[in-house]
Design a protein around this motif. Structure first.
Motif, PDB file in Angstrom:
ATOM      1  N   ARG A  48       0.697  -1.033  -0.150  1.00  0.00           N
ATOM      2  CA  ARG A  48      -0.191   0.056   0.549  1.00  0.00           C
ATOM      3  C   ARG A  48       0.472   1.541   0.103  1.00  0.00           C
ATOM      4  N   VAL A  80       1.022   4.354  -2.859  1.00  0.00           N
ATOM      5  CA  VAL A  80       0.556   5.187  -2.618  1.00  0.00           C
ATOM      6  C   VAL A  80       2.090   6.501  -2.973  1.00  0.00           C
ATOM      7  N   HIS A 102      -3.467   1.568  -7.695  1.00  0.00           N
ATOM      8  CA  HIS A 102      -4.227   2.905  -7.143  1.00  0.00           C
ATOM      9  C   HIS A 102      -4.732   3.586  -8.181  1.00  0.00           C
ATOM     10  N   HIS A 103      -5.980   4.339  -7.960  1.00  0.00           N
ATOM     11  CA  HIS A 103      -5.963   4.992  -8.929  1.00  0.00           C
ATOM     12  C   HIS A 103      -7.694   5.538  -8.674  1.00  0.00           C
ATOM     13  N   ASP A 104      -6.808   7.037  -9.473  1.00  0.00           N
ATOM     14  CA  ASP A 104      -8.892   7.856  -8.666  1.00  0.00           C
ATOM     15  C   ASP A 104      -8.966   7.701  -7.454  1.00  0.00           C
ATOM     16  N   ASP A 105      -7.340   7.981  -6.042  1.00  0.00           N
ATOM     17  CA  ASP A 105      -8.095   7.890  -5.286  1.00  0.00           C
ATOM     18  C   ASP A 105      -8.710   6.894  -4.336  1.00  0.00           C
ATOM     19  N   GLN A 106      -8.521   5.366  -5.333  1.00  0.00           N
ATOM     20  CA  GLN A 106      -9.542   3.869  -4.618  1.00  0.00           C
ATOM     21  C   GLN A 106      -8.233   3.289  -4.863  1.00  0.00           C
ATOM     22  N   THR A 107      -8.426   2.819  -3.729  1.00  0.00           N
ATOM     23  CA  THR A 107      -7.261   1.338  -3.808  1.00  0.00           C
ATOM     24  C   THR A 107      -7.375   0.124  -4.423  1.00  0.00           C
ATOM     25  N   ARG A 126       1.772   6.862  -6.821  1.00  0.00           N
ATOM     26  CA  ARG A 126       0.985   8.329  -7.584  1.00  0.00           C
ATOM     27  C   ARG A 126       1.276   9.724  -7.176  1.00  0.00           C
ATOM     28  N   GLN A 127       1.897   9.660  -5.702  1.00  0.00           N
ATOM     29  CA  GLN A 127       3.138  10.949  -5.549  1.00  0.00           C
ATOM     30  C   GLN A 127       3.559  11.044  -6.265  1.00  0.00           C
TER      31      GLN A 127
END
Length: 206
Positions: free
Chosen positions: A62, A66, A126-131, A69-70
């Protein structure tokens, strides 16, 4: 025919994971996390005190997702789903990471010799604030390995970037009596579970 815009980012330096994604026809671009730098790694893979192996591998995966993505946002890269994974070997509640040297590699294989251990691979998208995340477990049984064979194997390069100090797809295959679970999961990316996650995230495989 797959629709356009289906490319993902793979945040892993593992060549096995690249091969496995290509095997199921996933279009990806690498998004590398730092492992060795003056500031240290982007994500630490040091287990927390008394952290259970499954909790450990899920947490690290996880955190990688995250962080990746950042990095994508900071670099203003095209926004795409990010896939991360982490694999750990565990026996007797002990987490075996990648051996740092010959002594540690020999010690790990002596511990695994003649016994059944577990390989846990956690995968996250992780995509569009979903995991979306899943963890796959395989049981691997080693035959009893003579010390001279262990020492010979540890002169190879193969053990040193693998959790537990061996590669299932390499010469260590001669040690393995039985596998219950996912061969690709032991390599580092369980394909059945990964395909399910990709579909949940809206990525078509076929």
């Amino acid at each position: 025919m797959k629709p356009s815009g289906q490319k993902i980012y793979l945040a892993s330096k593992s060549p096995r994971r690249r091969e496995l994604l290509r095997q199921i026809g996933v279009d990806f671009e690498l998004l590398m996390l730092r492992e060795d730098s003056v500031r240290g790694p982007d994500v630490s893979e040091i287990p927390h005190p008394d952290e259970p192996s499954e909790q450990y591998v899920e947490r690290v995966t996880r955190e990688k997702a995250v962080c990746a993505r950042q990095i994508m946002l900071w670099r203003r890269l095209p926004v795409r789903p990010v896939l991360t994974a982490d694999t750990t070997v565990t026996i007797d509640g002990r987490i075996l990471g990648k051996p740092a040297d010959v002594t540690e590699a020999v010690s790990m294989l002596q511990l695994l010799s003649g016994r059944t251990h577990q390989v846990l691979t956690s995968v996250a998208i992780h995509h569009d604030d979903q995991t979306w995340q899943t963890t796959q477990r395989s049981d691997v049984t080693f035959a009893k390995i003579p010390d001279r064979i262990i020492e010979s194997y540890c002169t190879l390069q193969e053990p040193y970037d693998k959790a537990g100090g061996y590669a299932v797809q390499g010469q260590a295959a001669i040690f393995i009596q039985n596998i219950a679970g996912s061969y690709s999961g032991i390599m580092g990316l369980p394909l059945f579970e990964t395909a399910q996650l990709l579909q949940q995230a809206g990525i078509r495989i076929l």
